[in-house]
Design a protein around this motif. Sequence first.
Motif, PDB file in Angstrom:
ATOM      1  N   GLU A   7      42.172  40.263  28.476  1.00  0.00           N
ATOM      2  CA  GLU A   7      43.351  40.998  28.932  1.00  0.00           C
ATOM      3  C   GLU A   7      42.916  41.928  30.051  1.00  0.00           C
ATOM      4  O   GLU A   7      41.731  42.221  30.189  1.00  0.00           O
ATOM      5  N   ASN A   8      43.885  42.406  30.824  1.00  0.00           N
ATOM      6  CA  ASN A   8      43.590  43.439  31.817  1.00  0.00           C
ATOM      7  C   ASN A   8      43.298  44.733  31.073  1.00  0.00           C
ATOM      8  O   ASN A   8      44.085  45.170  30.247  1.00  0.00           O
ATOM      9  N   LYS A  14      39.919  42.793  35.201  1.00  0.00           N
ATOM     10  CA  LYS A  14      41.070  41.923  34.999  1.00  0.00           C
ATOM     11  C   LYS A  14      40.680  40.751  34.105  1.00  0.00           C
ATOM     12  O   LYS A  14      39.509  40.538  33.803  1.00  0.00           O
ATOM     13  N   ILE A  15      41.676  39.982  33.721  1.00  0.00           N
ATOM     14  CA  ILE A  15      41.464  38.824  32.854  1.00  0.00           C
ATOM     15  C   ILE A  15      40.428  37.897  33.481  1.00  0.00           C
ATOM     16  O   ILE A  15      40.507  37.564  34.656  1.00  0.00           O
ATOM     17  N   LEU A  54      43.571  30.882  35.087  1.00  0.00           N
ATOM     18  CA  LEU A  54      43.655  32.334  35.001  1.00  0.00           C
ATOM     19  C   LEU A  54      44.191  32.927  36.301  1.00  0.00           C
ATOM     20  O   LEU A  54      44.978  33.874  36.275  1.00  0.00           O
ATOM     21  N   LYS A  57      47.831  32.435  36.249  1.00  0.00           N
ATOM     22  CA  LYS A  57      48.457  33.348  35.309  1.00  0.00           C
ATOM     23  C   LYS A  57      48.530  34.756  35.893  1.00  0.00           C
ATOM     24  O   LYS A  57      49.547  35.438  35.762  1.00  0.00           O
ATOM     25  N   ARG A  58      47.458  35.193  36.565  1.00  0.00           N
ATOM     26  CA  ARG A  58      47.465  36.507  37.208  1.00  0.00           C
ATOM     27  C   ARG A  58      48.572  36.595  38.252  1.00  0.00           C
ATOM     28  O   ARG A  58      49.283  37.589  38.327  1.00  0.00           O
ATOM     29  N   GLU A  59      48.683  35.542  39.060  1.00  0.00           N
ATOM     30  CA  GLU A  59      49.707  35.542  40.111  1.00  0.00           C
ATOM     31  C   GLU A  59      51.110  35.542  39.507  1.00  0.00           C
ATOM     32  O   GLU A  59      51.995  36.246  39.971  1.00  0.00           O
ATOM     33  N   ASP A  61      51.956  36.746  36.524  1.00  0.00           N
ATOM     34  CA  ASP A  61      52.173  38.078  35.960  1.00  0.00           C
ATOM     35  C   ASP A  61      52.490  39.093  37.054  1.00  0.00           C
ATOM     36  O   ASP A  61      53.343  39.961  36.878  1.00  0.00           O
ATOM     37  N   LYS A  62      51.808  38.971  38.193  1.00  0.00           N
ATOM     38  CA  LYS A  62      52.042  39.897  39.298  1.00  0.00           C
ATOM     39  C   LYS A  62      53.446  39.724  39.866  1.00  0.00           C
ATOM     40  O   LYS A  62      54.144  40.704  40.136  1.00  0.00           O
ATOM     41  N   GLN A 133      51.441  46.911  36.510  1.00  0.00           N
ATOM     42  CA  GLN A 133      50.198  46.146  36.623  1.00  0.00           C
ATOM     43  C   GLN A 133      49.206  47.030  37.360  1.00  0.00           C
ATOM     44  O   GLN A 133      49.613  48.015  37.979  1.00  0.00           O
TER      45      GLN A 133
END
Length: 148
Positions: A7-8, A14-15, A54, A57-59, A61-62, A133
């Motif tokens: 998790e962040n 970050k993840i 990942l 997923k980060r993008e 979430d952002k 975030q």
Amino acid sequence: MKVILRENVENLGKIGDIVRVSDGYARNFLLPRNLVVAADENNVHEIEHHKKSLAKKREKDKVSAQGEASKLEGFSCTIARKVGDQEKLFGSVTNGDIADALKKGGFSVDRKQIILADPIKQLGVFTVPVKLQPDVTAQLKVWVVQEN
């Protein structure tokens, strides 16, 4: 101890990042909360394999956090409090009060994401940063008014 973040984690990474932390911090805080996994050889190879997913997923979430930030910036919450002389509040407005007002407005924001340097102790309009975030922050307008 080297660990891989699941998790962040603020002030850590970050993840998917591989970071070095103290043994006690890993054993007592990070591992019980499933925020990390130990960075042994198998886990490192597995995380290298999943780096692309990942990043996606980060993008994702952002992008969702940016959408929520734009909704938050268009929203303003009103908090009514009892007032004494010279428009000073009895008590104060804290990040928990703002989080409750946001919940009533249909937003799911944790009180830890609301950044208040000091509690609000006067009537007026205040701009409060909400950190959704690590790199997405919304500016929320908070109206503190007199309770009738």
